[in-house]
Design a protein around this motif. Sequence first.
Motif, PDB file in Angstrom:
ATOM      1  N   PRO A  85       0.797  -1.009   0.030  1.00 13.59           N
ATOM      2  CA  PRO A  85      -0.083  -0.030   0.121  1.00 13.59           C
ATOM      3  C   PRO A  85       0.875   1.390  -0.065  1.00 13.59           C
ATOM      4  O   PRO A  85       0.540   2.348  -0.667  1.00 13.59           O
ATOM      5  CB  PRO A  85      -0.705  -0.181   1.315  1.00 13.59           C
ATOM      6  CG  PRO A  85       0.090  -1.090   2.142  1.00 13.59           C
ATOM      7  CD  PRO A  85       0.553  -1.902   1.180  1.00 13.59           C
ATOM      8  N   VAL A  86       2.044   1.149   0.479  1.00 13.71           N
ATOM      9  CA  VAL A  86       2.935   2.519   0.448  1.00 13.71           C
ATOM     10  C   VAL A  86       3.488   2.693  -1.028  1.00 13.71           C
ATOM     11  O   VAL A  86       3.307   3.954  -1.381  1.00 13.71           O
ATOM     12  CB  VAL A  86       3.990   2.391   1.528  1.00 13.71           C
ATOM     13  CG1 VAL A  86       5.100   3.401   1.518  1.00 13.71           C
ATOM     14  CG2 VAL A  86       3.385   2.192   2.981  1.00 13.71           C
ATOM     15  N   VAL A  87       3.898   1.603  -1.618  1.00 12.84           N
ATOM     16  CA  VAL A  87       4.394   1.732  -2.927  1.00 12.84           C
ATOM     17  C   VAL A  87       3.204   2.163  -3.749  1.00 12.84           C
ATOM     18  O   VAL A  87       3.560   3.023  -4.825  1.00 12.84           O
ATOM     19  CB  VAL A  87       4.850   0.409  -3.410  1.00 12.84           C
ATOM     20  CG1 VAL A  87       5.099   0.630  -4.888  1.00 12.84           C
ATOM     21  CG2 VAL A  87       6.128   0.359  -2.778  1.00 12.84           C
ATOM     22  N   ASN A  88       2.099   1.883  -3.537  1.00  7.95           N
ATOM     23  CA  ASN A  88       0.939   2.365  -4.619  1.00  7.95           C
ATOM     24  C   ASN A  88       0.188   3.495  -4.056  1.00  7.95           C
ATOM     25  O   ASN A  88      -0.923   3.915  -4.764  1.00  7.95           O
ATOM     26  CB  ASN A  88      -0.165   0.995  -4.472  1.00  7.95           C
ATOM     27  CG  ASN A  88       0.760  -0.036  -5.380  1.00  7.95           C
ATOM     28  OD1 ASN A  88       0.773  -0.035  -6.542  1.00  7.95           O
ATOM     29  ND2 ASN A  88       1.339  -0.953  -4.759  1.00  7.95           N
ATOM     30  N   THR A  89       0.489   4.176  -2.770  1.00  2.00           N
ATOM     31  CA  THR A  89      -0.170   5.223  -2.463  1.00  2.00           C
ATOM     32  C   THR A  89      -0.352   6.231  -3.726  1.00  2.00           C
ATOM     33  O   THR A  89      -1.696   6.762  -3.639  1.00  2.00           O
ATOM     34  CB  THR A  89       0.609   6.092  -1.454  1.00  2.00           C
ATOM     35  OG1 THR A  89       0.848   5.264  -0.326  1.00  2.00           O
ATOM     36  CG2 THR A  89       0.009   7.343  -0.903  1.00  2.00           C
ATOM     37  N   TRP A 135      -4.209   3.082  -9.373  1.00  2.08           N
ATOM     38  CA  TRP A 135      -5.173   1.814  -9.150  1.00  2.08           C
ATOM     39  C   TRP A 135      -4.917   1.498  -7.643  1.00  2.08           C
ATOM     40  O   TRP A 135      -3.692   1.974  -6.741  1.00  2.08           O
ATOM     41  CB  TRP A 135      -4.720   0.623  -9.928  1.00  2.08           C
ATOM     42  CG  TRP A 135      -3.077   0.512  -9.761  1.00  2.08           C
ATOM     43  CD1 TRP A 135      -2.303  -0.005  -9.017  1.00  2.08           C
ATOM     44  CD2 TRP A 135      -2.209   1.067 -11.080  1.00  2.08           C
ATOM     45  NE1 TRP A 135      -1.030  -0.182  -9.303  1.00  2.08           N
ATOM     46  CE2 TRP A 135      -0.881   0.373 -10.666  1.00  2.08           C
ATOM     47  CE3 TRP A 135      -2.185   1.714 -12.265  1.00  2.08           C
ATOM     48  CZ2 TRP A 135       0.314   0.744 -11.425  1.00  2.08           C
ATOM     49  CZ3 TRP A 135      -1.301   1.905 -12.828  1.00  2.08           C
ATOM     50  CH2 TRP A 135       0.184   1.512 -12.420  1.00  2.08           C
ATOM     51  N   PHE A 136      -5.759   0.651  -7.064  1.00  2.00           N
ATOM     52  CA  PHE A 136      -5.648   0.079  -5.804  1.00  2.00           C
ATOM     53  C   PHE A 136      -4.718  -1.092  -5.944  1.00  2.00           C
ATOM     54  O   PHE A 136      -4.481  -1.774  -6.622  1.00  2.00           O
ATOM     55  CB  PHE A 136      -6.886  -0.599  -5.224  1.00  2.00           C
ATOM     56  CG  PHE A 136      -7.989   0.407  -5.106  1.00  2.00           C
ATOM     57  CD1 PHE A 136      -7.910   1.420  -3.964  1.00  2.00           C
ATOM     58  CD2 PHE A 136      -9.134   0.746  -6.094  1.00  2.00           C
ATOM     59  CE1 PHE A 136      -8.997   2.461  -3.939  1.00  2.00           C
ATOM     60  CE2 PHE A 136      -9.968   1.802  -5.852  1.00  2.00           C
ATOM     61  CZ  PHE A 136     -10.004   2.693  -4.751  1.00  2.00           C
ATOM     62  N   ALA A 145      -3.339 -13.946  -8.304  1.00  2.00           N
ATOM     63  CA  ALA A 145      -4.215 -13.747  -9.503  1.00  2.00           C
ATOM     64  C   ALA A 145      -4.348 -12.312 -10.055  1.00  2.00           C
ATOM     65  O   ALA A 145      -4.309 -12.195 -11.116  1.00  2.00           O
ATOM     66  CB  ALA A 145      -5.544 -14.624  -9.098  1.00  2.00           C
ATOM     67  N   GLU A 146      -4.725 -11.334  -9.235  1.00  2.00           N
ATOM     68  CA  GLU A 146      -4.990 -10.145  -9.694  1.00  2.00           C
ATOM     69  C   GLU A 146      -3.480  -9.547 -10.220  1.00  2.00           C
ATOM     70  O   GLU A 146      -3.605  -8.751 -11.072  1.00  2.00           O
ATOM     71  CB  GLU A 146      -5.247  -9.361  -8.505  1.00  2.00           C
ATOM     72  CG  GLU A 146      -6.711  -9.318  -8.142  1.00  2.00           C
ATOM     73  CD  GLU A 146      -7.212  -8.382  -6.865  1.00  2.00           C
ATOM     74  OE1 GLU A 146      -6.631  -7.131  -6.803  1.00  2.00           O
ATOM     75  OE2 GLU A 146      -7.905  -8.606  -6.089  1.00  2.00           O
ATOM     76  N   ALA A 147      -2.420  -9.773  -9.343  1.00  2.28           N
ATOM     77  CA  ALA A 147      -1.270  -9.325  -9.920  1.00  2.28           C
ATOM     78  C   ALA A 147      -0.857 -10.101 -11.273  1.00  2.28           C
ATOM     79  O   ALA A 147      -0.424  -9.385 -12.201  1.00  2.28           O
ATOM     80  CB  ALA A 147      -0.088  -9.669  -8.848  1.00  2.28           C
ATOM     81  N   GLU A 148      -1.089 -11.229 -11.515  1.00  2.48           N
ATOM     82  CA  GLU A 148      -0.942 -12.050 -12.827  1.00  2.48           C
ATOM     83  C   GLU A 148      -1.763 -11.171 -13.767  1.00  2.48           C
ATOM     84  O   GLU A 148      -1.426 -11.139 -14.829  1.00  2.48           O
ATOM     85  CB  GLU A 148      -1.389 -13.474 -12.593  1.00  2.48           C
ATOM     86  CG  GLU A 148      -0.231 -14.365 -11.802  1.00  2.48           C
ATOM     87  CD  GLU A 148      -0.724 -15.556 -11.615  1.00  2.48           C
ATOM     88  OE1 GLU A 148      -2.036 -15.990 -11.691  1.00  2.48           O
ATOM     89  OE2 GLU A 148       0.272 -16.497 -11.073  1.00  2.48           O
ATOM     90  N   GLU A 149      -2.932 -10.951 -13.565  1.00  2.33           N
ATOM     91  CA  GLU A 149      -3.910 -10.332 -14.677  1.00  2.33           C
ATOM     92  C   GLU A 149      -3.307  -9.005 -15.014  1.00  2.33           C
ATOM     93  O   GLU A 149      -3.339  -8.566 -16.107  1.00  2.33           O
ATOM     94  CB  GLU A 149      -5.546 -10.331 -14.105  1.00  2.33           C
ATOM     95  CG  GLU A 149      -6.319  -9.453 -15.165  1.00  2.33           C
ATOM     96  CD  GLU A 149      -6.448  -9.818 -16.549  1.00  2.33           C
ATOM     97  OE1 GLU A 149      -6.391  -9.087 -17.402  1.00  2.33           O
ATOM     98  OE2 GLU A 149      -6.296 -11.215 -16.650  1.00  2.33           O
ATOM     99  N   GLN A 197      -9.489   7.955 -11.276  1.00  2.26           N
ATOM    100  CA  GLN A 197     -10.168   6.731 -11.236  1.00  2.26           C
ATOM    101  C   GLN A 197      -9.442   5.588 -11.245  1.00  2.26           C
ATOM    102  O   GLN A 197      -8.335   5.647 -11.799  1.00  2.26           O
ATOM    103  CB  GLN A 197     -11.298   6.568 -12.366  1.00  2.26           C
ATOM    104  CG  GLN A 197     -12.221   7.698 -12.280  1.00  2.26           C
ATOM    105  CD  GLN A 197     -13.173   7.720 -11.042  1.00  2.26           C
ATOM    106  OE1 GLN A 197     -13.122   6.958 -10.050  1.00  2.26           O
ATOM    107  NE2 GLN A 197     -13.660   8.974 -10.697  1.00  2.26           N
ATOM    108  N   PRO A 198      -9.587   4.349 -10.567  1.00  4.20           N
ATOM    109  CA  PRO A 198     -10.574   4.128  -9.742  1.00  4.20           C
ATOM    110  C   PRO A 198     -10.730   4.637  -8.416  1.00  4.20           C
ATOM    111  O   PRO A 198     -11.664   4.387  -7.780  1.00  4.20           O
ATOM    112  CB  PRO A 198     -10.851   2.638  -9.778  1.00  4.20           C
ATOM    113  CG  PRO A 198      -9.381   2.366  -9.828  1.00  4.20           C
ATOM    114  CD  PRO A 198      -8.636   3.283 -10.727  1.00  4.20           C
TER     115      PRO A 198
END
Length: 192
Positions: free
Chosen positions: A34-38, A42-43, A49-53, A155-156
């Motif tokens: 969550p820190v890297v993606n702040t 995207w969330f 599986a989400e990471a693979e997609e 978004q999102p």
Amino acid sequence: MTMNLSRELETPRLRLRPFALRDAEPMYALLRDPVVNTFLPWFPTQTLAEAEEMLRSRYIGGPGVHYAVCLRGGDAPIGYVSLAEGPAYDLGYGLARAHWGQGITSEAAAAVLAEARRAGLAFVTATHDVNNPASGGVMRKIGMTYRYSYVERVQPKDQIVTFRLWQIDFAPEVPTYSGYWNTYPDHFVEEV
């Protein structure tokens, strides 16, 4: 202009290569943090599986050029650098927290900019959230210059964000990319 960038790049400390499905686990570690993606649009991913997609749709099959950033002598990605197709040719990057503060993002991004210049692009842009000045520091370090700021609902995540646009020109008399300025009516120039 169509981008024709090399598939692999090397720097003194890094190897930048195309992504492969084998990168799912190391990318999951990066994409779920969550820190890297702040400040990313995207969330964080919740499952492998989400990471693979995301890997399949964005980094392997998506438009633009996407490099897995690996330490020399290793093959596991510790981050990424992406360059979007025109018209903005937007540079983006992310790096695992364990490697922050070592100049790795700047080194990788500078290699991609050098390759973009070699490939004949006239300019490259990058944007960062005003609340993420470290990203702006990378842009400054790799030779980009601040041009303007604009406010966008992202978004999102449905957040109002003020972005700063930076640009580096590889050809004489290249105008500042005006796409965001023209799209978002709340725009201005700051002292940075």
